[in-house]
Scaffold this motif. Structure first.
Motif, PDB file in Angstrom:
ATOM      1  N   ILE A  37      -1.185  -2.336 -10.832  1.00 42.91           N
ATOM      2  CA  ILE A  37      -0.297  -3.394 -11.333  1.00 42.91           C
ATOM      3  C   ILE A  37      -0.732  -4.788 -10.903  1.00 42.91           C
ATOM      4  CG2 ILE A  37       2.117  -3.323 -12.080  1.00 42.91           C
ATOM      5  CD1 ILE A  37       2.819  -1.651  -9.750  1.00 42.91           C
ATOM      6  N   GLY A  38      -1.509  -4.901  -9.848  1.00 42.28           N
ATOM      7  CA  GLY A  38      -1.912  -6.228  -9.390  1.00 42.28           C
ATOM      8  C   GLY A  38      -1.489  -6.453  -7.952  1.00 42.28           C
ATOM      9  N   ALA A  39      -2.370  -7.112  -7.204  1.00 45.05           N
ATOM     10  CA  ALA A  39      -2.179  -7.217  -5.761  1.00 45.05           C
ATOM     11  C   ALA A  39      -0.935  -7.994  -5.373  1.00 45.05           C
ATOM     12  CB  ALA A  39      -3.405  -7.862  -5.126  1.00 45.05           C
ATOM     13  N   VAL A  40      -0.546  -8.991  -6.182  1.00 48.86           N
ATOM     14  CA  VAL A  40       0.624  -9.779  -5.784  1.00 48.86           C
ATOM     15  C   VAL A  40       1.902  -8.949  -5.861  1.00 48.86           C
ATOM     16  CG1 VAL A  40      -0.088 -12.158  -6.093  1.00 48.86           C
ATOM     17  CG2 VAL A  40       0.552 -10.822  -8.071  1.00 48.86           C
ATOM     18  N   TYR A  41       1.845  -7.830  -6.592  1.00 50.76           N
ATOM     19  CA  TYR A  41       3.054  -7.007  -6.701  1.00 50.76           C
ATOM     20  C   TYR A  41       3.065  -5.851  -5.718  1.00 50.76           C
ATOM     21  CZ  TYR A  41       2.936  -9.510 -11.094  1.00 50.76           C
ATOM     22  OH  TYR A  41       2.855 -10.495 -12.013  1.00 50.76           O
ATOM     23  N   LYS A  42       1.950  -5.656  -4.987  1.00 47.78           N
ATOM     24  CA  LYS A  42       1.869  -4.444  -4.177  1.00 47.78           C
ATOM     25  C   LYS A  42       2.917  -4.438  -3.068  1.00 47.78           C
ATOM     26  CE  LYS A  42      -1.531  -5.713  -0.710  1.00 47.78           C
ATOM     27  NZ  LYS A  42      -2.901  -5.698  -0.297  1.00 47.78           N
ATOM     28  N   ASP A  43       3.208  -5.601  -2.507  1.00 45.71           N
ATOM     29  CA  ASP A  43       4.209  -5.640  -1.446  1.00 45.71           C
ATOM     30  C   ASP A  43       5.594  -5.332  -1.995  1.00 45.71           C
ATOM     31  OD1 ASP A  43       2.352  -6.136   0.458  1.00 45.71           O
ATOM     32  OD2 ASP A  43       2.572  -8.316   0.420  1.00 45.71           O
ATOM     33  N   ILE A  44       5.850  -5.762  -3.229  1.00 47.76           N
ATOM     34  CA  ILE A  44       7.142  -5.456  -3.847  1.00 47.76           C
ATOM     35  C   ILE A  44       7.290  -3.945  -3.979  1.00 47.76           C
ATOM     36  CG2 ILE A  44       8.592  -5.776  -5.885  1.00 47.76           C
ATOM     37  CD1 ILE A  44       7.116  -8.372  -6.411  1.00 47.76           C
ATOM     38  N   VAL A  45       6.228  -3.300  -4.470  1.00 43.19           N
ATOM     39  CA  VAL A  45       6.276  -1.848  -4.645  1.00 43.19           C
ATOM     40  C   VAL A  45       6.488  -1.166  -3.298  1.00 43.19           C
ATOM     41  CG1 VAL A  45       4.957   0.173  -5.341  1.00 43.19           C
ATOM     42  CG2 VAL A  45       4.806  -1.927  -6.683  1.00 43.19           C
ATOM     43  N   VAL A  46       5.660  -1.553  -2.311  1.00 41.91           N
ATOM     44  CA  VAL A  46       5.739  -0.900  -1.004  1.00 41.91           C
ATOM     45  C   VAL A  46       7.121  -1.084  -0.383  1.00 41.91           C
ATOM     46  CG1 VAL A  46       4.882  -0.979   1.365  1.00 41.91           C
ATOM     47  CG2 VAL A  46       3.272  -1.025  -0.530  1.00 41.91           C
ATOM     48  N   TYR A  47       7.638  -2.303  -0.414  1.00 37.10           N
ATOM     49  CA  TYR A  47       8.896  -2.544   0.284  1.00 37.10           C
ATOM     50  C   TYR A  47      10.108  -2.023  -0.479  1.00 37.10           C
ATOM     51  CZ  TYR A  47       6.297  -4.988   3.800  1.00 37.10           C
ATOM     52  OH  TYR A  47       5.413  -5.262   4.805  1.00 37.10           O
ATOM     53  N   THR A  48      10.028  -1.957  -1.801  1.00 36.86           N
ATOM     54  CA  THR A  48      11.119  -1.356  -2.556  1.00 36.86           C
ATOM     55  C   THR A  48      11.218   0.130  -2.206  1.00 36.86           C
ATOM     56  OG1 THR A  48      10.614  -2.876  -4.349  1.00 36.86           O
ATOM     57  CG2 THR A  48      12.096  -1.055  -4.866  1.00 36.86           C
ATOM     58  N   LEU A  49      10.070   0.812  -2.224  1.00 38.31           N
ATOM     59  CA  LEU A  49      10.059   2.227  -1.859  1.00 38.31           C
ATOM     60  C   LEU A  49      10.534   2.408  -0.423  1.00 38.31           C
ATOM     61  CD1 LEU A  49       6.702   3.402  -3.482  1.00 38.31           C
ATOM     62  CD2 LEU A  49       9.025   3.962  -4.212  1.00 38.31           C
ATOM     63  N   PHE A  50      10.076   1.506   0.430  1.00 44.34           N
ATOM     64  CA  PHE A  50      10.412   1.558   1.856  1.00 44.34           C
ATOM     65  C   PHE A  50      11.926   1.450   2.067  1.00 44.34           C
ATOM     66  CE2 PHE A  50      10.881  -1.194   5.735  1.00 44.34           C
ATOM     67  CZ  PHE A  50      10.614  -0.208   6.659  1.00 44.34           C
ATOM     68  N   LEU A  51      12.544   0.429   1.446  1.00 42.46           N
ATOM     69  CA  LEU A  51      13.981   0.231   1.611  1.00 42.46           C
ATOM     70  C   LEU A  51      14.751   1.380   0.967  1.00 42.46           C
ATOM     71  CD1 LEU A  51      14.311  -3.615   1.047  1.00 42.46           C
ATOM     72  CD2 LEU A  51      14.493  -2.345   3.177  1.00 42.46           C
ATOM     73  N   GLY A  52      14.283   1.810  -0.205  1.00 44.51           N
ATOM     74  CA  GLY A  52      14.939   2.923  -0.883  1.00 44.51           C
ATOM     75  C   GLY A  52      14.918   4.174  -0.014  1.00 44.51           C
ATOM     76  N   PHE A  53      13.774   4.384   0.619  1.00 45.75           N
ATOM     77  CA  PHE A  53      13.638   5.563   1.472  1.00 45.75           C
ATOM     78  C   PHE A  53      14.574   5.485   2.677  1.00 45.75           C
ATOM     79  CE2 PHE A  53      11.742   7.905   4.954  1.00 45.75           C
ATOM     80  CZ  PHE A  53      11.538   9.142   4.360  1.00 45.75           C
ATOM     81  N   LEU A  54      14.617   4.301   3.306  1.00 46.69           N
ATOM     82  CA  LEU A  54      15.456   4.155   4.494  1.00 46.69           C
ATOM     83  C   LEU A  54      16.936   4.291   4.147  1.00 46.69           C
ATOM     84  CD1 LEU A  54      13.814   1.414   6.713  1.00 46.69           C
ATOM     85  CD2 LEU A  54      13.548   3.877   6.766  1.00 46.69           C
ATOM     86  N   TRP A  55      17.268   3.997   2.880  1.00 52.29           N
ATOM     87  CA  TRP A  55      18.650   4.134   2.422  1.00 52.29           C
ATOM     88  C   TRP A  55      19.076   5.587   2.584  1.00 52.29           C
ATOM     89  CZ3 TRP A  55      22.437   0.896   0.868  1.00 52.29           C
ATOM     90  CH2 TRP A  55      23.505   1.434   0.142  1.00 52.29           C
ATOM     91  N   PHE A  56      18.177   6.520   2.203  1.00 49.35           N
ATOM     92  CA  PHE A  56      18.511   7.936   2.267  1.00 49.35           C
ATOM     93  C   PHE A  56      18.202   8.540   3.631  1.00 49.35           C
ATOM     94  CE2 PHE A  56      17.834   7.203  -2.277  1.00 49.35           C
ATOM     95  CZ  PHE A  56      19.082   7.619  -2.728  1.00 49.35           C
ATOM     96  N   ARG A  57      17.233   7.983   4.299  1.00 48.73           N
ATOM     97  CA  ARG A  57      16.808   8.582   5.563  1.00 48.73           C
ATOM     98  C   ARG A  57      16.516   7.472   6.573  1.00 48.73           C
ATOM     99  NH1 ARG A  57      15.330  13.585   7.451  1.00 48.73           N
ATOM    100  NH2 ARG A  57      13.821  13.327   9.125  1.00 48.73           N
ATOM    101  N   PRO A  58      17.579   6.876   7.137  1.00 50.23           N
ATOM    102  CA  PRO A  58      17.395   5.695   8.004  1.00 50.23           C
ATOM    103  C   PRO A  58      16.557   5.986   9.239  1.00 50.23           C
ATOM    104  CG  PRO A  58      19.674   6.463   8.050  1.00 50.23           C
ATOM    105  CD  PRO A  58      18.996   7.227   6.961  1.00 50.23           C
ATOM    106  N   GLN A  59      16.452   7.253   9.634  1.00 54.06           N
ATOM    107  CA  GLN A  59      15.665   7.547  10.831  1.00 54.06           C
ATOM    108  C   GLN A  59      14.174   7.613  10.528  1.00 54.06           C
ATOM    109  OE1 GLN A  59      17.464   9.632   9.048  1.00 54.06           O
ATOM    110  NE2 GLN A  59      17.245  11.760   9.658  1.00 54.06           N
ATOM    111  N   GLY A  60      13.793   7.389   9.273  1.00 54.63           N
ATOM    112  CA  GLY A  60      12.380   7.445   8.923  1.00 54.63           C
ATOM    113  C   GLY A  60      11.946   8.874   8.652  1.00 54.63           C
TER     114      GLY A  60
END
Lengths: 417, 287
Positions: B259-282
């Motif tokens: 998708i392009g390097a400027v969007y990679k952090d958006i992808v990573v952090y969206t997945l990251f926050l979404g994941f922590l929503w369901f599993r806050p302990q990591g």
């Protein structure tokens, strides 16, 4: 009680001495604020900028008859203000626009500087100069190239460097000439970071290239201070552009050079937009694997004994590194400001502003290869210009274009390592 | 196309292994004593400078640089524990944050003052250049870092789960008063934990130095990644940091390429926050 009285007397005496001292010093010094990235990821550029300003201070405050008619060099101090000395208060912008703005405010309200210079990164010059505008303090910038800086209708902002629009045209002319000489320049990839500098310069280049009838460059944007740029290099490797144009600061420029070597990718032509590629620490770190890179510059070392050669030597003694285009442009911005103050014969901001507007410096009065310095109503120098240089041996740049001022002929293709 | 995609994934895995390598020390210190070390990125930076000095003064590569950096940083870790951490641990959370943050700035600008602001690099051929495997290009220096990352993770995991030293360390982190009653000295255990964590971080720095630029502020760039890796993996879990590092590395590379390097952090952090929503302990952390 008696003891307290003595202490009180002594403090009063101390205060009056300080006040008197302050008043005396005020008569003799002109205080300028300089904002640069002295810490953070662009600190390398900031430290070199500081060295450039310090060399200029030395030239102004001490007699340098060997520099001939170079402005402010002959006598010690500013002749127009009865030999007053220049004092520069350096402030660290930490690579952050908000910090740059706070520092501008502090320099103006607490340090009471009469003018400002800096702040390297276009995004920080943007915020810092807004404060100067609000307080009616002249801000002279010598190095930030984002076009919009002089499109804000500011009255107190002056810029000596050529800007993105000028360079986009230089790149276009250069590529056209190279094409005429047989090089392939049909497809261009534009690699840039997402800072104010990277995105605005990329924008301008795209617009100018399109206006001139070239195909729009392939846009390869990436976030600044990346930890990894392998994917971008692979994109380039796959798309095979004829020319790769790099708009990057030092840290990412180094990463690109290393990753291109690791992925064995060499574009036929690599053209850099100054910034990272001019940083002496870039050359030391990865110059040997970036042989053949083209770059823009306004700096050229004159013959031995010429003012530019002498200044280059002073700079090397001060910083330990060779002077580069960015440092020379910063020095030019500062000299322009000081020449105006000297001519104004006053530290009153309004008088400095009027003097800046009347600035008319000739090429021989400059450290750089500009055609001169003269500001338009927006505060932009209309006589700024630049040349194309090439890193042929991996150690030092030589000027290769335009032909009239070239030291050597351009070499193609890009050699890399 | 597919070839390039394989290259992207291989690159992502190697990058992820490096993320894991420099995150293991951070997660260990958190797991052992609930201290967030904000100077972590700067420990990595010091490891890099040890490798740089080994190269410039002795002409040596990671064979000398890596053990030396491990040793130097382990020593520093123990000094920091006794000089700073032991005291700030008694204070409020804010004291820990400011204490380690102050340490970060002290280290960063001491190096800045001594070495200057210039960027440095080590030559690419110090660890055997680049390997070409069926036109997939792998930098030997990254491969080395990746292999060491696996070994360090395995080593730390075994240390904590299979040795008496590890049991003692875990006992202290579980209940230091009870551990003390059993004849374990919390002070020594925690000092050892700091030494190991800082040593692993120094080792990471020395290996990263082979393919990254070296500059006093590099800890800022790398430190953030370490925090994300550790919170995704689960604070305190060493194997979690490895899995999280690999995941982040691959997701970053893939999204940057597709998708392009400027969007990679958006992808990573969206997945990251979404994941922590369901599993806050990591991934592998405990609540």
């Amino acid at each position: 009680m008696r003891f307290k009285g003595i202490v009180g007397l002594l403090s009063a005496a101390a205060i009056s001495v300080t006040l008197a001292g302050g008043a005396l010093a005020q008569d003799k010094t002109v205080k300028i604020g300089a904002i640069f990235p002295l810490s953070g990821n662009a600190a390398s550029a900031g430290v070199h900028a500081k060295a450039a300003i310090e060399v200029a201070i030395d030239i102004i405050n001490n007699a340098h008859p060997e520099l001939g008619n170079f402005p402010l060099a002959k006598s010690a101090g500013l002749a127009g203000l009865g030999g007053a000395k220049v004092e520069v208060v350096f402030a660290d912008n930490q690579g952050s626009p908000a910090t740059g703005q706070n520092q501008a405010l502090r320099l103006i309200t607490e340090e009471k500087v009469v003018a400002l210079t800096g702040a390297y990164q276009s995004g920080i010059t943007l915020t810092a100069s807004a404060i100067a505008e609000k307080y009616g303090i002249p801000f002279v910038n010598g190095e930030s190239v984002a076009a919009n800086l002089t499109e804000r209708g500011f009255k107190w902002f002056f810029r000596t460097t050529p800007i993105a629009t000028d360079f986009a045209k230089v790149y276009y002319d250069f590529l056209t000439d190279m094409k005429a000489a047989g090089a392939k320049t049909d497809t261009v990839a534009l690699v840039h970071d997402n800072t104010e500098y990277g995105s605005s310069v990329a924008n301008v280049i795209t617009t100018v290239f399109k206006e001139k009838g070239m195909a729009a460059p392939l846009d390869v944007a990436y976030p600044a201070n990346a930890t990894d740029i392998q994917s971008q290099v692979l994109q380039l490797k796959e798309k095979k552009p004829d020319v790769v144009l790099m708009v990057t600061y030092t840290s990412d420029a180094i990463l690109f050079a290393k990753t291109m070597q690791a992925q064995d990718y060499k574009p036929p032509m690599l053209l850099a937009d100054d910034a990272g590629y001019s940083d002496p620490s870039f050359l030391k770190a990865v110059g040997k694997i970036s042989q053949g890179a083209f770059n823009r510059s306004s700096w050229s070392l004159g013959p031995p004994g010429s003012p530019t050669a002498i200044i280059a030597k002073l700079y090397k003694e001060k910083s330990g590194d060779d002077i580069d285009d960015t440092a020379a442009r910063q020095m030019t911005g500062f000299f322009t400001l000081m020449e105006a103050i000297d001519r104004a014969g006053s530290t009153d901001p309004a008088k400095i502003q009027a003097a800046l507007k009347a600035t008319d410096l000739k090429p021989e009065q400059l450290v750089l290869g500009y055609k001169g310095i003269k500001f338009d109503e927006k505060g932009q120098n209309i006589l700024a210009s630049g040349v194309i240089i090439q890193l042929q041996d991996g150690e030092n740049y030589v000027s290769v274009w335009p032909k009239a001022s070239a030291e050597k002929a351009p070499i193609l293709p890009y050699k890399g390592w | 196309m597919s070839f390039v995609l394989v290259q992207v994934i291989v690159g992502g895995l190697l990058l992820g292994a490096v993320y894991a390598l420099f995150s293991s020390g951070l997660t260990l210190v958190w797991g052992m004593m609930n201290v967030v070390n904000f100077a972590h990125g700067d420990f990595v930076m010091l490891g890099m400078y040890v490798a740089l000095m080994v190269y410039t003064l002795l002409g040596g590569g990671p064979l000398i640089g890596a053990p030396l950096a491990t040793l130097a940083l382990a020593t520093l870790g123990i000094i920091v524990y006794f000089g700073l951490i032991r005291d700030v641990m008694k204070g409020p959370m804010l004291a820990q944050i400011l204490g380690t943050f102050g340490l970060a700035l002290l280290l960063r600008y001491s190096v800045f003052w001594w070495f200057g602001a210039n960027f440095n690099t080590l030559p690419a051929n110090l660890v055997g250049g680049t390997i070409d495997l069926f036109s997939i290009r792998i930098e030997a220096s990254r491969l080395l870092a990746g292999v060491v990352a696996l070994l360090v993770t395995l080593g730390l995991h075994l240390l904590l789960t299979r040795t008496s030293l590890g049991s003692k360390m875990l006992a202290v982190s579980e209940d230091s008063t009870a551990a003390q009653l059993m004849g374990i000295r919390p002070d020594s255990m925690q000092a050892i934990a700091w030494g190991i964590a800082a040593g692993a971080t120094g080792l990471a720095g020395a290996l990263i130095a082979n393919f990254f630029y070296i500059v006093p502020t590099v800890g800022e760039t790398l430190g953030i990644v370490a925090f994300v890796t550790v919170s995704l993996g689960g604070f305190g879990s060493v194997p979690g940091a490895l899995v999280a590092g690999l995941l982040i590395g691959v997701i970053e590379s893939m999204s940057a390429y597709l998708i392009g390097a400027v969007y990679k952090d958006i992808v990573v952090y969206t997945l990251f926050l979404g994941f922590l929503w369901f599993r806050p302990q990591g991934l592998m952390g405990k609540l």
